[in-house]
Design an enzyme around this catalytic site. Structure first.
Site, short mmCIF file in Angstrom:
data_model
loop_
_atom_site.label_atom_id
_atom_site.label_comp_id
_atom_site.label_asym_id
_atom_site.label_seq_id
_atom_site.Cartn_x
_atom_site.Cartn_y
_atom_site.Cartn_z
N GLU A 90 0.81 -1.23 0.00
CA GLU A 90 0.00 0.00 0.00
C GLU A 90 0.84 1.28 0.00
O GLU A 90 0.35 2.33 0.43
CB GLU A 90 -0.94 0.00 1.21
CG GLU A 90 -1.91 -1.16 1.21
CD GLU A 90 -3.05 -0.92 2.15
OE1 GLU A 90 -4.18 -0.75 1.66
OE2 GLU A 90 -2.81 -0.89 3.38
N HIS A 109 -0.64 5.64 8.02
CA HIS A 109 -1.77 4.75 7.73
C HIS A 109 -1.86 3.71 8.84
O HIS A 109 -0.86 3.06 9.16
CB HIS A 109 -1.59 4.04 6.39
CG HIS A 109 -2.56 2.91 6.20
ND1 HIS A 109 -3.92 3.09 6.24
CD2 HIS A 109 -2.36 1.58 6.01
CE1 HIS A 109 -4.53 1.92 6.07
NE2 HIS A 109 -3.60 0.99 5.93
N HIS A 111 -4.69 0.93 11.33
CA HIS A 111 -5.97 0.29 11.63
C HIS A 111 -6.31 0.58 13.09
O HIS A 111 -6.75 -0.31 13.81
CB HIS A 111 -5.89 -1.22 11.39
CG HIS A 111 -5.26 -1.62 10.09
ND1 HIS A 111 -4.57 -2.78 9.93
CD2 HIS A 111 -5.23 -0.99 8.90
CE1 HIS A 111 -4.12 -2.86 8.68
NE2 HIS A 111 -4.50 -1.80 8.03
N HIS A 180 -11.40 -0.93 6.77
CA HIS A 180 -9.96 -1.03 6.63
C HIS A 180 -9.22 -0.29 7.76
O HIS A 180 -8.61 -0.91 8.61
CB HIS A 180 -9.57 -0.48 5.24
CG HIS A 180 -8.13 -0.58 4.91
ND1 HIS A 180 -7.65 -0.56 3.63
CD2 HIS A 180 -7.04 -0.67 5.70
CE1 HIS A 180 -6.33 -0.67 3.64
NE2 HIS A 180 -5.95 -0.73 4.88
#
Lengths: 251, 251, 251, 251
Positions: A90, A109, A111, A180
């Site tokens: 990613e 980024h 979670h 996500h």
């Protein structure tokens, strides 16, 4: 350090300052120590030598990243000196945001757990207290199904999806990714890390407050003014988090 | 220690006893270790030399405070010997409460997470179990909008706002600050720290109990009597918290 | 160790075996490490020399208790060899339960956080999974107002209140104390500690499950049979908890 | 190591490779460190020498397991070399799943706390984010009452109950056990541990999201594709978890 020195002789490689590599290592460790990332998630910083490049770890858990794991990428997501190191699928989250947002110098980024529920329900994430004033601008929701169709593994695994995410983010500090996780950006590593940590805090507090009753959120003006004040105080939590995350570490 | 000794020669400076400085360092560390403060928040103690002065750390994360970081302030919020040390923007929380409450000898300001939801909703914080009997007096809510208008960054950044907060606090032990955090006061560092820790505990338990059904709170009399009993037992948790917070510390 | 040896010469004092003192120290540390007690709460064990005596720490935080802090009491709550050591105000919880329940050899009193909401609402605590089968017998609720009237600080501070609590407990393993905490008993330290830890776990899980929907609890028969099985397995968690709680400790 | 070497000479014992024993020790420690197991729960791996055998610790807390505690079992649940070591009452969970599922090479049984509520209510556990895509296949619920009748201690304590659980599991990755816990299987230790950890994470997030409003779950296709992607990334969290769980350990 040897690995970085060995790169310095290569023609065409604008080697980033070692202090930036070190700060990115610290950012990785902080995000793990603060519970924003677990085995997954990643953080990058734009190069201080050229805005067309950014630094990102090889594919591994952020909590284990050391200086030798940091790689340099161009804005197409190509590693400049990959050698045998695997790259994050990613990395296009980072490359496309840097491409579309000249003001952004760092991208997280994750979670992070309290944020995920806000990406899969209709409740807007809003700032509950002054530390999270940066959320006054709102948090966009990225629905990957709108861009990748139904046959998706949910990953932002190419430049087109990265560009779609960047468009969804727009000029906001945070985007939620449905099913996500989320992405937080900043004009420095410290600001992006601050926003990632406190987006998680705000999400948890907002969910807690909702079960008490209607919430008196910050107004847009309060949020904007608070955010401006906080931006001058980023060193305070950073120093604490760095000390806590790096204790016992030789990195 | 050198920094403190160097102050002793200055004319006009009533140097606080070093044991009080050390106790304030411990209070800072405890509040971080117990999750009441994170990178933000602060704790002060009134000077044992003159009631017109109080001690407070320079602007930094409480979890990192050492004896050399402790500064002395007057009741206008002026640092007596700032040198190059930055001061907390919100030192007026402390100065104005000391000015209006002769009985208060210590003040904790925090963004402790379970308390914030009670400051942004209509649910009164009430004592659920005897340890939190001090909440029987109720917790005032400070709405900064009423005093600073709409153009505010939420911070108590001048004496007028500090005075307004002090008036809202009145003779209570705790005030909630809407969209911000809370303040707990006491007649000693131990009592103020105890109240800050257990205000957080009570808020979490009250939110948990509310989802089970109507709550059988302590009566006013039960709360008052329990608070009086607990005030004689402050050393018990303090000794535990100090041991836990200071382990591995040289401070 | 000197303090214990010095007692051995005293006439009339049936000195408990040192292994029992050591096990009580471990129980104190486990209860703190597992989050059942904080600065408050206490655990006792009936003497192995005479059933008319029990062992309990001097008044201090359980997490700091060492062998030299353990005192012996008679069933009126009198310390046999107090010297200058302060005693817990609520030692009558222990003395009166030992007096009324010959089968009980250990008592834990705590303010464990997930249990408190069940003592101040109308929701019965019931066993959600087999490990908590001992709760199949139900948990009595002790309303101190019924015995002490309205002028109470909530503490079980005399023999009459201890006796009332013991009557409320009856032959059950656990009693909830309204606005205060709970008590768990067992036929050994290991069983009482096991019940205290898993009463907390069950309370948290039951509150969590309630927000999903109606709960399929263990039947009385399932609970009883599961409890009998678990009683043969107490060493398994105890060994883990002891290792975890005592690591780095010289006690 | 002596204990394992002493087995090598025994006729008929196909000794498992020591690396598999070591990996099973790591799996035990990870599951404890990640909060999936406490004093109870167990993890096994199918032998790499013969599919008719599997490795499982002697009866003890997983967080304390060392190489010398690992035993070998046949698919009837018989220990091949028990010596004086106690065996888990529920080893039939493992033996019967290995018997019925040739694709399964590792089994985790736990009482992981966020999962238990989904086993005692009517809310189906469904994948909330891509990391938990493996839950797209759904999680069967094992109601032991249907097989053991009402006179049960809830334990899968014989081969018939193990076979019933295996039938309930079917070809799914996870089964919930009503009033007890859950089981997660995988084609490797890493996959089974990954699934056990993230089943707990998904359960917690799903309960949190439910209180915000209706949830936009992963579609079946998204879940399946995400699971396939994740299966190639198992080393990333495993390396982190192993480092974290084994730090300070000599095992």
């Amino acid at each position: 350090m040897l690995s970085r020195r060995s790169k310095e002789g290569r023609p065409g490689a604008a080697t980033p300052a070692s202090h930036l590599v070190d700060e990115l290592v610290v950012a990785n460790r902080i995000l793990f120590d603060q519970g924003v990332v677990d085995g997954f998630g990643h953080v990058s910083v734009r190069s201080d030598r050229t805005p067309q490049r950014f630094l990102l770890s090889r594919s591994m858990a952020p909590g284990l990243v050391g200086a030798g794991d940091i790689m340099e990428f161009d804005l197409e997501g190509n590693a400049l000196d990959a050698r045998d190191r695997a790259v994050y699928l990613e990395r296009f989250i980072h490359s496309e945001i840097y491409k579309s947002r000249a003001d952004v110098r760092a991208v997280v980024h994750s979670h992070s757990p309290s944020v995920i529920p806000f990406g899969v329900t209709d409740v807007p994430l809003r700032p509950l207290f002054h530390i999270c004033g940066f959320l006054g601008a709102g948090a966009a929701i990225f629905e990957i199904r709108d861009f990748a169709g139904s046959a998706t593994d949910m990953l932002v695994r190419d430049a087109a999806l990265g560009a779609a995410l960047a468009r969804t983010l727009g000029d906001k500090p945070v985007a939620l990714m449905r099913g996500h996780g989320s992405v937080a950006v900043g004009d420095s590593l410290r600001q992006a890390v601050f926003r990632a940590v406190y987006t998680e805090v705000n999400a948890r507090l907002q969910a807690d407050a909702m079960r008490l009753g209607p919430i008196n959120f910050l107004t847009a003006e309060e949020a904007a003014r608070a955010a401006a004040t906080n931006d001058a105080l980023l060193a305070r939590p950073w120093d604490l988090w760095r000390r806590k995350a790096m204790t016992g570490s030789e990195a």
